[in-house]
Design a protein around this motif. Structure first.
Motif, PDB file in Angstrom:
ATOM      1  N   ALA A 140       0.839  -1.193   0.000  1.00 50.29           N
ATOM      2  CA  ALA A 140       0.000   0.000   0.000  1.00 50.29           C
ATOM      3  C   ALA A 140       0.881   1.253   0.000  1.00 50.29           C
TER       4      ALA A 140
ATOM      5  N   ALA B 177      -6.395  -1.273   7.580  1.00 48.60           N
ATOM      6  CA  ALA B 177      -6.078  -2.411   6.709  1.00 48.60           C
ATOM      7  C   ALA B 177      -5.673  -3.624   7.553  1.00 48.60           C
ATOM      8  N   HIS B 178      -4.863  -3.396   8.560  1.00 46.96           N
ATOM      9  CA  HIS B 178      -4.430  -4.487   9.436  1.00 46.96           C
ATOM     10  C   HIS B 178      -5.616  -5.106  10.172  1.00 46.96           C
TER      11      HIS B 178
ATOM     12  N   PHE C  16      -8.782  -6.076   7.103  1.00 46.81           N
ATOM     13  CA  PHE C  16      -8.598  -6.778   5.839  1.00 46.81           C
ATOM     14  C   PHE C  16      -7.473  -7.807   5.821  1.00 46.81           C
TER      15      PHE C  16
ATOM     16  N   LEU D  73       1.316  -7.277   5.791  1.00 45.45           N
ATOM     17  CA  LEU D  73       0.970  -5.935   5.330  1.00 45.45           C
ATOM     18  C   LEU D  73       2.267  -5.174   5.092  1.00 45.45           C
TER      19      LEU D  73
ATOM     20  N   SER E 264       3.489  -1.365   3.661  1.00 41.51           N
ATOM     21  CA  SER E 264       2.974  -0.057   3.278  1.00 41.51           C
ATOM     22  C   SER E 264       4.038   1.010   3.465  1.00 41.51           C
TER      23      SER E 264
END
Length: 90
Positions: A2, A22-23, A26, A33, A35
């Protein structure tokens, strides 16, 4: 991977909220993850940055400092202190 916006015209630290969301919402268990995050998380003392630093510690996140010129080849070339944050969800 991301690359969220670091801020909006009215709100600074948007990236911090997006990464946490997001963590939490999703990312599957055993997921990773990755980003980009602005350096504001390290220098700001306001509650959002403090909470994000606690989140990074709680999730055992890894931070990788990115070179200042990382965004020079983009459509909006800027010099921004930034990091790559890597979180493996257990």
């Amino acid at each position: 991977m991301a690359n969220p916006p670091f801020s909006t015209p009215h709100i600074k630290g948007v990236d911090l909220d997006i990464i946490q969301r997001a963590h939490n919402l999703f990312l599957a268990n055993s997921g990773r993850l990755v980003s980009v995050v602005s350096n504001s998380m390290n220098v700001r003392a306001e509650p959002r940055s403090q909470a994000f630093r606690a989140f990074l510690k709680r999730t055992s996140a890894k931070l990788i400092e990115l070179p200042l010129e990382i965004f020079w080849g983009s459509g909006r070339p800027v010099t921004v202190e930034s990091y790559l944050v890597v979180i493996d969800k257990k």
